[in-house]
Design an enzyme around this catalytic site. Structure first.
Site, PDB file in Angstrom:
ATOM      1  N   TRP A   1       2.183   2.868  -2.716  1.00 20.65           N
ATOM      2  CA  TRP A   1       2.227   3.832  -3.388  1.00 20.65           C
ATOM      3  C   TRP A   1       0.687   4.338  -3.506  1.00 20.65           C
ATOM      4  O   TRP A   1       0.365   5.592  -3.833  1.00 20.65           O
ATOM      5  CB  TRP A   1       1.696   2.733  -4.917  1.00 20.65           C
TER       6      TRP A   1
ATOM      7  N   ASP B   1       2.655  -1.202 -10.613  1.00 18.97           N
ATOM      8  CA  ASP B   1       4.132  -2.157  -9.894  1.00 18.97           C
ATOM      9  C   ASP B   1       4.209  -3.510  -9.892  1.00 18.97           C
ATOM     10  O   ASP B   1       3.960  -4.110  -9.322  1.00 18.97           O
ATOM     11  CB  ASP B   1       3.498  -1.352  -8.746  1.00 18.97           C
TER      12      ASP B   1
ATOM     13  N   LYS C   1       5.925  -0.312 -13.730  1.00 22.10           N
ATOM     14  CA  LYS C   1       6.854  -1.002 -13.804  1.00 22.10           C
ATOM     15  C   LYS C   1       7.441  -1.808 -15.082  1.00 22.10           C
ATOM     16  O   LYS C   1       6.785  -2.803 -15.236  1.00 22.10           O
ATOM     17  CB  LYS C   1       7.172  -2.381 -12.739  1.00 22.10           C
TER      18      LYS C   1
ATOM     19  N   ASP D   1      -5.350  -5.331  -5.913  1.00 21.90           N
ATOM     20  CA  ASP D   1      -3.931  -7.022  -5.709  1.00 21.90           C
ATOM     21  C   ASP D   1      -4.754  -7.751  -5.458  1.00 21.90           C
ATOM     22  O   ASP D   1      -5.458  -8.238  -4.767  1.00 21.90           O
ATOM     23  CB  ASP D   1      -3.166  -6.195  -4.421  1.00 21.90           C
TER      24      ASP D   1
ATOM     25  N   ASP E   1      -7.199 -10.240  -9.169  1.00 21.02           N
ATOM     26  CA  ASP E   1      -6.261 -10.992 -10.411  1.00 21.02           C
ATOM     27  C   ASP E   1      -6.476  -9.997 -10.929  1.00 21.02           C
ATOM     28  O   ASP E   1      -7.830 -10.426 -11.962  1.00 21.02           O
ATOM     29  CB  ASP E   1      -6.102 -12.853 -10.635  1.00 21.02           C
TER      30      ASP E   1
ATOM     31  N   GLY F   1       0.660  -1.033  -0.310  1.00 17.31           N
ATOM     32  CA  GLY F   1      -0.225   0.042   0.593  1.00 17.31           C
ATOM     33  C   GLY F   1       0.959   1.515  -0.165  1.00 17.31           C
ATOM     34  O   GLY F   1      -0.011   2.459   0.077  1.00 17.31           O
TER      35      GLY F   1
END
Ligand SMILES: C[S@@+](CC[C@H](N)C(=O)[O-])C[C@H]1O[C@@H](n2cnc3c(N)ncnc32)[C@H](O)[C@@H]1O
Length: 240
Positions: A84, A150, A190, A110, A126, A82
């Site tokens: 970000w 990320d 990312k 997440d 997911d 958490g």
């Protein structure tokens, strides 16, 4: 003022924590622990109340590109634990603490369960499952100014496999960004340096005014991780 003696090279070395390999602990775990204990970002995260050192990566990217603004609507993919989200909540004023400034929103998802984050709406999902993007769009209930990812799959130990997996996650995140971003919006994701990111760049360049590859200082030098920051979304479609 800081004590000059205390901040000298000698002082720094004296403060370094050495971890002995315990029976049953692999050398790699010992190295990880030693690195964590000596990592200034880990210390800062603890001191400043962030859930992890990753928070500084998005802080540093935002210092450079200024995409998190009061009133902004943010989607954070792969948000656990958490860090970000915490940064986004503060910067978009999701708690309304900056009086007189617009109040933003933060939506995080997440695979893993995430401890509630004040000011953020968080869901366990997911993002690669069928229909995940529709769920995110329904939770969002409109447009977003920033889509950031990320997401990273657990390492397979095989560099190329890990790279392809992260690119697949990025592409899925980019598809969501194309659907929900407001004109002028920002996409941050990312990636791992490794070759296949060229296609992603091509895709992004068609829809964003600028696409940059950045390695923020908080990203470990020995990691092949870097971030793509795409700004100036063209909601109308591909550029000529
Ligand atoms: C490096 S961590 C994110 C750290 C986060 N930005 C922070 O500041 O706390 C990567 C996250 O991506 C998540 N992830 C990986 N694959 C995912 C997927 N398919 N859907 C959703 N989350 C995923 C993992 O569960 C993990 O929590």
């Amino acid at each position: 003022m800081a004590d000059k003696k205390g901040s000298s090279g000698r002082g720094q070395r004296d403060l370094k924590v050495k971890v002995k390999t315990a029976r049953g602990r692999r050398l790699s775990s010992t190295r990880w622990l030693e690195r964590q204990l000596n990592d200034p970002y880990v210390k800062r995260a603890r001191a400043e109340g962030y859930r992890g050192r990753a928070a500084f990566k998005i802080l540093e990217l935002d210092e450079k590109y200024h995409f998190l603004k009061p009133g902004g609507r943010v989607v954070d993919l792969g948000c656990a634990p958490g860090g970000w989200c915490q940064v986004a909540v503060a910067r978009v004023n999701a708690l309304g603490e900056k009086k007189g400034k617009p109040v933003g929103t933060v939506l995080g998802v997440d695979l893993q369960e995430v401890e509630p984050i004040a000011g953020a709406e968080v869901h366990q999902l997911d993002f690669m499952e069928e229909g995940a993007d529709d769920k995110v769009k329904a939770w969002l209930g409109g447009k977003a100014d920033v889509v950031m990812s990320d997401m990273a799959a657990a390492s397979s130990g095989h560099k190329q496999t890990d790279h392809l997996r992260i690119i697949a996650l990025c592409e899925a995140a980019a598809e969501l960004a194309f659907d929900v971003l407001e004109e002028g919006g920002t996409f941050v994701a990312k990636v791992l340096a490794g070759g296949a990111e060229g296609e992603l760049q091509k895709l992004l360049k068609q829809r964003f005014a600028k696409v940059a590859n950045v390695k923020p200082p908080a990203s470990r030098a020995d990691s092949s991780e870097k971030f793509v920051v795409a700004t100036g979304f063209r909601a109308g479609g591909a550029a000529g």
